[in-house]
Design an enzyme around this catalytic site. Structure first.
Site, PDB file in Angstrom:
ATOM      1  N   CYS A  15     -11.733  -6.319  -5.398  1.00 42.62           N
ATOM      2  CA  CYS A  15     -10.617  -6.114  -6.332  1.00 42.62           C
ATOM      3  C   CYS A  15      -9.596  -7.219  -6.083  1.00 42.62           C
ATOM      4  O   CYS A  15      -9.928  -8.246  -5.484  1.00 42.62           O
ATOM      5  CB  CYS A  15     -10.007  -4.710  -6.165  1.00 42.62           C
ATOM      6  N   ASN A  18      -7.501  -5.840  -2.241  1.00 39.51           N
ATOM      7  CA  ASN A  18      -8.327  -5.220  -1.177  1.00 39.51           C
ATOM      8  C   ASN A  18      -7.536  -4.177  -0.375  1.00 39.51           C
ATOM      9  O   ASN A  18      -7.787  -3.983   0.818  1.00 39.51           O
ATOM     10  CB  ASN A  18      -8.945  -6.288  -0.244  1.00 39.51           C
ATOM     11  N   CYS A  20      -6.358  -1.150  -2.426  1.00 35.57           N
ATOM     12  CA  CYS A  20      -6.437   0.099  -3.222  1.00 35.57           C
ATOM     13  C   CYS A  20      -7.871   0.386  -3.650  1.00 35.57           C
ATOM     14  O   CYS A  20      -8.547   1.253  -3.082  1.00 35.57           O
ATOM     15  CB  CYS A  20      -5.522   0.031  -4.453  1.00 35.57           C
ATOM     16  N   ARG A  21      -8.368  -0.329  -4.658  1.00 35.00           N
ATOM     17  CA  ARG A  21      -9.656   0.021  -5.254  1.00 35.00           C
ATOM     18  C   ARG A  21     -10.866  -0.298  -4.372  1.00 35.00           C
ATOM     19  O   ARG A  21     -11.720   0.563  -4.123  1.00 35.00           O
ATOM     20  CB  ARG A  21      -9.812  -0.684  -6.617  1.00 35.00           C
ATOM     21  N   SER A  22     -10.964  -1.550  -3.914  1.00 36.81           N
ATOM     22  CA  SER A  22     -12.212  -1.921  -3.236  1.00 36.81           C
ATOM     23  C   SER A  22     -12.412  -1.283  -1.862  1.00 36.81           C
ATOM     24  O   SER A  22     -13.555  -0.953  -1.516  1.00 36.81           O
ATOM     25  CB  SER A  22     -12.396  -3.442  -3.182  1.00 36.81           C
ATOM     26  N   ASP A 135      -6.095  -1.113 -12.144  1.00 38.08           N
ATOM     27  CA  ASP A 135      -5.314  -1.374 -10.935  1.00 38.08           C
ATOM     28  C   ASP A 135      -4.237  -0.293 -10.799  1.00 38.08           C
ATOM     29  O   ASP A 135      -3.373  -0.174 -11.663  1.00 38.08           O
ATOM     30  CB  ASP A 135      -4.684  -2.766 -11.112  1.00 38.08           C
TER      31      ASP A 135
HETATM   32  P1  4NP Z   1      -6.105  -3.489  -5.567  1.00 36.35           P
HETATM   33  O1  4NP Z   1      -4.595  -3.170  -6.037  1.00 36.35           O
HETATM   34  O2  4NP Z   1      -6.469  -4.792  -6.227  1.00 36.35           O
HETATM   35  O3  4NP Z   1      -6.884  -2.350  -6.084  1.00 36.35           O
HETATM   36  O4  4NP Z   1      -6.077  -3.577  -4.050  1.00 36.35           O
HETATM   37  C1  4NP Z   1      -3.528  -4.047  -5.882  1.00 36.35           C
HETATM   38  C2  4NP Z   1      -2.903  -4.172  -4.678  1.00 36.35           C
HETATM   39  C3  4NP Z   1      -1.807  -5.018  -4.549  1.00 36.35           C
HETATM   40  C4  4NP Z   1      -1.341  -5.714  -5.650  1.00 36.35           C
HETATM   41  C5  4NP Z   1      -1.973  -5.592  -6.874  1.00 36.35           C
HETATM   42  C6  4NP Z   1      -3.083  -4.757  -6.987  1.00 36.35           C
HETATM   43  N1  4NP Z   1      -0.188  -6.538  -5.516  1.00 36.35           N
HETATM   44  O5  4NP Z   1       0.313  -7.012  -6.564  1.00 36.35           O
HETATM   45  O6  4NP Z   1       0.286  -6.786  -4.403  1.00 36.35           O
END
Ligand code: 4NP
Length: 165
Positions: A15, A18, A20-22, A135
């Site tokens: 993602c 790294n 939240c989702r992945s 996201d």
């Molecule tokens: P992820 O979510 O891609 O599922 O880990 C996010 C985590 C952090 C951010 C964006 C999406 N950020 O903007 O810091």
């Protein structure tokens, strides 16, 4: 007839951050593969370097835990060209992640045949086929719950496709 790909020996979930989702998908995938009796190395990474070295987002940890997935020990890292040499299959959580991964793959000079296959995480899922795992970073509790539901569904679809192979 189109031949279905058989069980890969390694899968990387990717993602943006790294956190939240992945990492959630990593643990869901690991548990589902174990239940199905499939021996697969599973890891996760982010396309960005924003959270390298961090544990998963506290909200992801909490929602994952409430569904039986312990992700607190995972540590964020950034995806690299070398991951295309070390993994059989790399799955992108959304279409932007997919485009970013494709750009990395295209920049690698060796033959694409020797590199990881790239696909969208939802690709095999009859319920969510072709759609992004949204996201949840700026979202609320419902968004984190939806994330887990989509991840469980799409991971199961990959596992089922390999069991049938
Ligand atoms: P992820 O979510 O891609 O599922 O880990 C996010 C985590 C952090 C951010 C964006 C999406 N950020 O903007 O810091």
């Amino acid at each position: 007839m189109l031949m279905k790909a058989c069980t890969p020996s390694s899968v990387l979930l990717v993602c943006l951050g790294n956190i939240c989702r992945s990492p959630t998908a990593e643990e869901v995938f690991r548990q589902q593969a174990a239940i199905a009796g499939l021996s697969i190395k599973v890891d996760s990474a982010g396309t960005s370097d924003w959270h390298v070295g961090s544990a998963p987002d506290a909200r992801s940890q909490r929602h994952a835990k409430s569904h039986g997935y312990k992700i607190n020990k995972l540590v964020a890292r950034q995806v690299s060209a070398n991951d295309f040499r070390g993994f059989d299959l790399i799955l992108a959580m959304d279409s932007q992640n997919l485009a970013d991964l494709q750009a990395i793959k295209d920049s690698i000079t060796e033959s694409a045949d020797s590199l990881a296959t790239l696909a969208l995480f939802s690709e095999e899922d009859p319920t969510y086929c072709g759609s992004d795992v949204p996201d949840p970073y700026k979202g609320d509790n419902d968004d984190f719950e939806e994330m887990i539901e989509r991840i469980e569904s799409s991971a199961q679809a990959w596992i089922e496709s390999w069991k049938a192979c």
